[in-house]
Design a protein around this motif. Structure first.
Motif, PDB file in Angstrom:
ATOM      1  N   LEU A 136      45.207  24.300  18.515  1.00 14.87           N
ATOM      2  CA  LEU A 136      44.784  24.131  19.907  1.00 14.87           C
ATOM      3  C   LEU A 136      45.542  25.085  20.831  1.00 14.87           C
ATOM      4  CD1 LEU A 136      44.540  20.233  19.982  1.00 14.87           C
ATOM      5  CD2 LEU A 136      42.715  21.893  19.587  1.00 14.87           C
ATOM      6  N   SER A 137      46.837  25.257  20.597  1.00 13.62           N
ATOM      7  CA  SER A 137      47.615  26.192  21.416  1.00 13.62           C
ATOM      8  C   SER A 137      47.133  27.624  21.191  1.00 13.62           C
ATOM      9  CB  SER A 137      49.101  26.073  21.076  1.00 13.62           C
ATOM     10  OG  SER A 137      49.602  24.802  21.411  1.00 13.62           O
ATOM     11  N   ALA A 138      46.827  27.965  19.942  1.00 20.52           N
ATOM     12  CA  ALA A 138      46.340  29.315  19.654  1.00 20.52           C
ATOM     13  C   ALA A 138      45.007  29.569  20.348  1.00 20.52           C
ATOM     14  CB  ALA A 138      46.205  29.510  18.143  1.00 20.52           C
ATOM     15  N   PHE A 139      44.134  28.571  20.358  1.00 18.40           N
ATOM     16  CA  PHE A 139      42.868  28.747  21.060  1.00 18.40           C
ATOM     17  C   PHE A 139      43.100  28.910  22.563  1.00 18.40           C
ATOM     18  CE2 PHE A 139      39.513  26.847  23.658  1.00 18.40           C
ATOM     19  CZ  PHE A 139      38.492  27.749  23.384  1.00 18.40           C
ATOM     20  N   ALA A 140      44.012  28.124  23.125  1.00 17.16           N
ATOM     21  CA  ALA A 140      44.317  28.258  24.555  1.00 17.16           C
ATOM     22  C   ALA A 140      44.770  29.674  24.870  1.00 17.16           C
ATOM     23  CB  ALA A 140      45.390  27.242  24.959  1.00 17.16           C
ATOM     24  N   TYR A 141      45.537  30.267  23.971  1.00 21.88           N
ATOM     25  CA  TYR A 141      45.981  31.648  24.148  1.00 21.88           C
ATOM     26  C   TYR A 141      44.780  32.599  24.177  1.00 21.88           C
ATOM     27  CZ  TYR A 141      48.539  35.994  23.226  1.00 21.88           C
ATOM     28  OH  TYR A 141      49.043  37.262  23.299  1.00 21.88           O
ATOM     29  N   MET A 142      43.868  32.440  23.224  1.00 24.71           N
ATOM     30  CA  MET A 142      42.710  33.335  23.139  1.00 24.71           C
ATOM     31  C   MET A 142      41.743  33.145  24.294  1.00 24.71           C
ATOM     32  SD  MET A 142      41.717  33.460  19.069  1.00 24.71           S
ATOM     33  CE  MET A 142      41.463  31.696  18.887  1.00 24.71           C
ATOM     34  N   SER A 143      41.710  31.942  24.876  1.00 22.46           N
ATOM     35  CA  SER A 143      40.690  31.621  25.881  1.00 22.46           C
ATOM     36  C   SER A 143      40.786  32.471  27.135  1.00 22.46           C
ATOM     37  CB  SER A 143      40.773  30.136  26.255  1.00 22.46           C
ATOM     38  OG  SER A 143      41.943  29.866  27.023  1.00 22.46           O
ATOM     39  N   ASP A 144      41.941  33.098  27.377  1.00 20.74           N
ATOM     40  CA  ASP A 144      42.114  33.895  28.588  1.00 20.74           C
ATOM     41  C   ASP A 144      41.744  35.355  28.385  1.00 20.74           C
ATOM     42  OD1 ASP A 144      42.842  34.086  31.330  1.00 20.74           O
ATOM     43  OD2 ASP A 144      44.778  34.946  30.779  1.00 20.74           O
ATOM     44  N   SER A 145      41.336  35.715  27.177  1.00 17.33           N
ATOM     45  CA  SER A 145      40.976  37.099  26.904  1.00 17.33           C
ATOM     46  C   SER A 145      39.527  37.364  27.308  1.00 17.33           C
ATOM     47  CB  SER A 145      41.165  37.393  25.413  1.00 17.33           C
ATOM     48  OG  SER A 145      40.745  38.691  25.091  1.00 17.33           O
ATOM     49  N   TYR A 146      39.295  38.497  27.973  1.00 14.31           N
ATOM     50  CA  TYR A 146      37.937  38.859  28.428  1.00 14.31           C
ATOM     51  C   TYR A 146      37.314  37.754  29.271  1.00 14.31           C
ATOM     52  CZ  TYR A 146      37.788  42.890  25.315  1.00 14.31           C
ATOM     53  OH  TYR A 146      38.032  44.094  24.704  1.00 14.31           O
ATOM     54  N   PHE A 147      38.072  37.184  30.203  1.00 20.86           N
ATOM     55  CA  PHE A 147      37.516  36.064  30.961  1.00 20.86           C
ATOM     56  C   PHE A 147      37.095  36.509  32.359  1.00 20.86           C
ATOM     57  CE2 PHE A 147      38.015  31.141  31.043  1.00 20.86           C
ATOM     58  CZ  PHE A 147      36.653  31.039  31.109  1.00 20.86           C
ATOM     59  N   ILE A 148      38.013  36.541  33.324  1.00 17.64           N
ATOM     60  CA  ILE A 148      37.601  36.890  34.680  1.00 17.64           C
ATOM     61  C   ILE A 148      37.035  38.309  34.732  1.00 17.64           C
ATOM     62  CG2 ILE A 148      39.840  37.783  35.444  1.00 17.64           C
ATOM     63  CD1 ILE A 148      37.261  35.690  37.463  1.00 17.64           C
ATOM     64  N   GLY A 149      37.444  39.162  33.788  1.00 15.77           N
ATOM     65  CA  GLY A 149      36.897  40.516  33.735  1.00 15.77           C
ATOM     66  C   GLY A 149      35.408  40.560  33.472  1.00 15.77           C
ATOM     67  N   THR A 150      34.840  39.418  33.025  1.00 12.53           N
ATOM     68  CA  THR A 150      33.393  39.346  32.795  1.00 12.53           C
ATOM     69  C   THR A 150      32.608  39.620  34.079  1.00 12.53           C
ATOM     70  OG1 THR A 150      33.716  37.740  31.014  1.00 12.53           O
ATOM     71  CG2 THR A 150      31.525  37.841  31.996  1.00 12.53           C
ATOM     72  N   VAL A 151      33.147  39.224  35.228  1.00 10.65           N
ATOM     73  CA  VAL A 151      32.440  39.454  36.493  1.00 10.65           C
ATOM     74  C   VAL A 151      32.191  40.936  36.694  1.00 10.65           C
ATOM     75  CG1 VAL A 151      32.534  39.189  39.001  1.00 10.65           C
ATOM     76  CG2 VAL A 151      33.397  37.364  37.521  1.00 10.65           C
ATOM     77  N   ALA A 152      33.233  41.745  36.504  1.00 12.03           N
ATOM     78  CA  ALA A 152      33.074  43.195  36.666  1.00 12.03           C
ATOM     79  C   ALA A 152      32.160  43.766  35.596  1.00 12.03           C
ATOM     80  CB  ALA A 152      34.444  43.866  36.614  1.00 12.03           C
ATOM     81  N   ARG A 153      32.269  43.256  34.363  1.00 14.70           N
ATOM     82  CA  ARG A 153      31.428  43.762  33.284  1.00 14.70           C
ATOM     83  C   ARG A 153      29.950  43.543  33.588  1.00 14.70           C
ATOM     84  NH1 ARG A 153      35.649  42.196  29.989  1.00 14.70           N
ATOM     85  NH2 ARG A 153      36.364  43.846  28.612  1.00 14.70           N
ATOM     86  N   LEU A 154      29.613  42.337  34.047  1.00 18.65           N
ATOM     87  CA  LEU A 154      28.215  42.029  34.289  1.00 18.65           C
ATOM     88  C   LEU A 154      27.643  42.864  35.438  1.00 18.65           C
ATOM     89  CD1 LEU A 154      28.209  38.148  33.781  1.00 18.65           C
ATOM     90  CD2 LEU A 154      27.628  39.953  32.150  1.00 18.65           C
ATOM     91  N   HIS A 155      28.526  43.278  36.346  1.00 11.37           N
ATOM     92  CA  HIS A 155      28.091  44.190  37.418  1.00 11.37           C
ATOM     93  C   HIS A 155      28.194  45.650  36.980  1.00 11.37           C
ATOM     94  CE1 HIS A 155      27.455  41.694  41.071  1.00 11.37           C
ATOM     95  NE2 HIS A 155      28.186  40.818  40.399  1.00 11.37           N
TER      96      HIS A 155
END
Length: 369
Positions: A205-224
């Protein structure tokens, strides 16, 4: 007096554990209190970022809280706020407060502090396993029909703590015929190596929490279809910095962020004619015809709902489908649904962050973050 990046001298790496377990290891500070911990090893500060990688603090807060609940309690939600940028050159101290422990649910709050000030705060709720009764209301989101990567080898000696495989075309090539709010970015993710028996399911669960922040808020810029780097100079500076990683970083994290930046650069190179990275070449790619450039992009909050924590295995492939239902007022919202390879919807993540464009004039002082 020289600054220490950890309170205690880090022990040798434990080769019986996955790399991510070593990265996220905590050390109790019993002289301060029974529920106080610190990072055992230095944490990475990605070039160009305001502070340390947010996923590390999210994961270590979860690890600290998990140490204070009964073994049969599993986290089902955590609500996080990034308060200040973390400094990789000084230790972090995690204070856990045992708010309540009931028969079915337990609540904890964790503050991550540096120099006596909170840099990150989270409230977590834990649920006792099998406390919902035999009769249950159930429904689930269906996983997209996407098979896991064919190359399923996962050597523990690989150079990054986790790996990902994108499924969609480059975001710079996304069709304009699809509304931005309907576009989805999908990837398979997993940590490298195998979670140890000692780490148990809490380590997954901790390892997943670590991965969950990768490529996250940057998705907004990507989609634009706007690169995350605000200028060609910024990208070149970041790539140059990655050639000489900080000596306070672990080798695994250093190499992971090298891959991350190289992947970003590869996307931009793919849009050029000859793939040569020069300031002139990047100017035509990064600075769009509409002159939209990212001026600031930082996470404000981060929420994880663990729907089926016992079915979440971080060392096996997980499918993440990421989209952005809204952006405005200098902020953006991103959601992420995650399934295991068997199609079980194991988690949903939500993040809001500052996403500001470069302005023609400097903003008023009160408008700055």
């Amino acid at each position: 007096m020289s600054k220490r990046v950890t309170i205690f001298e880090p022990p040798p790496l434990d080769n019986s554990k996955a790399a991510i377990e070593n990265v996220l290891d905590l050390t109790p500070i019993s002289d301060i209190g029974p529920d106080v911990f610190t990072n055992t090893r230095p944490l990475w500060h990605p070039p160009g970022a305001r502070g340390i990688y947010g996923g590390a603090v999210i994961a270590q807060c979860l690890s600290a809280a998990q140490r204070t609940v009964p073994d049969n309690f599993f986290v089902h939600s955590m609500h996080c706020y990034f308060v200040l940028a973390g400094d990789s050159e000084i230790p972090i101290v995690y204070h856990v407060e045992r708010v309540r422990t009931g028969r079915s649910f337990a609540t904890r709050t964790v503050q991550a502090r540096q120099r006596g000030r909170p840099i990150f705060t989270t409230t977590l709720s834990f649920n006792a396993a099998n406390s919902g009764g035999k009769k249950r209301l159930e429904h689930d989101s269906k996983m997209p029909d996407t098979p896991p990567p064919k190359n399923i080898s996962n050597p523990p000696e690989a150079k990054s703590p986790f790996e990902s495989q994108r499924l969609d075309d480059s975001p710079y090539l996304t069709s304009d015929e699809v509304n931005i709010e309907d576009r989805k970015f999908r990837q398979w993710i997993r940590i490298r190596g195998k979670i140890s028996e000692q780490g148990g399911h809490q380590a997954h669960l901790s390892a997943f929490a670590y991965m969950s922040d990768s490529y996250f808020i940057g998705t907004v810029a990507r989609l634009h279809k706007i690169p995350r780097f605000s200028s060609p100079t910024a990208l070149l500076r970041a790539l140059k910095a990655l050639k000489n990683p900080s000596d306070v970083d672990s080798e695994a994290l250093s190499r992971y962020f090298e891959e991350l930046a190289e992947e970003e650069a590869a996307e931009i190179r793919a849009s050029s004619l000859n793939g040569t990275l020069t300031t002139n070449k990047l100017s035509s790619i990064i600075k769009r015809k509409d002159n939209r450039e990212i001026g600031m992009m930082v996470s404000l909050d981060h929420t994880i709902y663990f729907h089926n924590p016992q079915a979440l295995k971080a060392d096996d492939w997980l499918l993440a489908s990421i989209d952005s239902p809204w952006a405005g007022e200098g902020r953006g919202l991103v959601t992420q649904k995650v399934w295991n390879r068997d199609g079980v919807h194991v988690a949903t993540c939500v993040q809001e962050g500052v996403v500001r464009l470069m302005q023609d004039e400097d903003p008023a002082p009160e408008a700055k973050l």
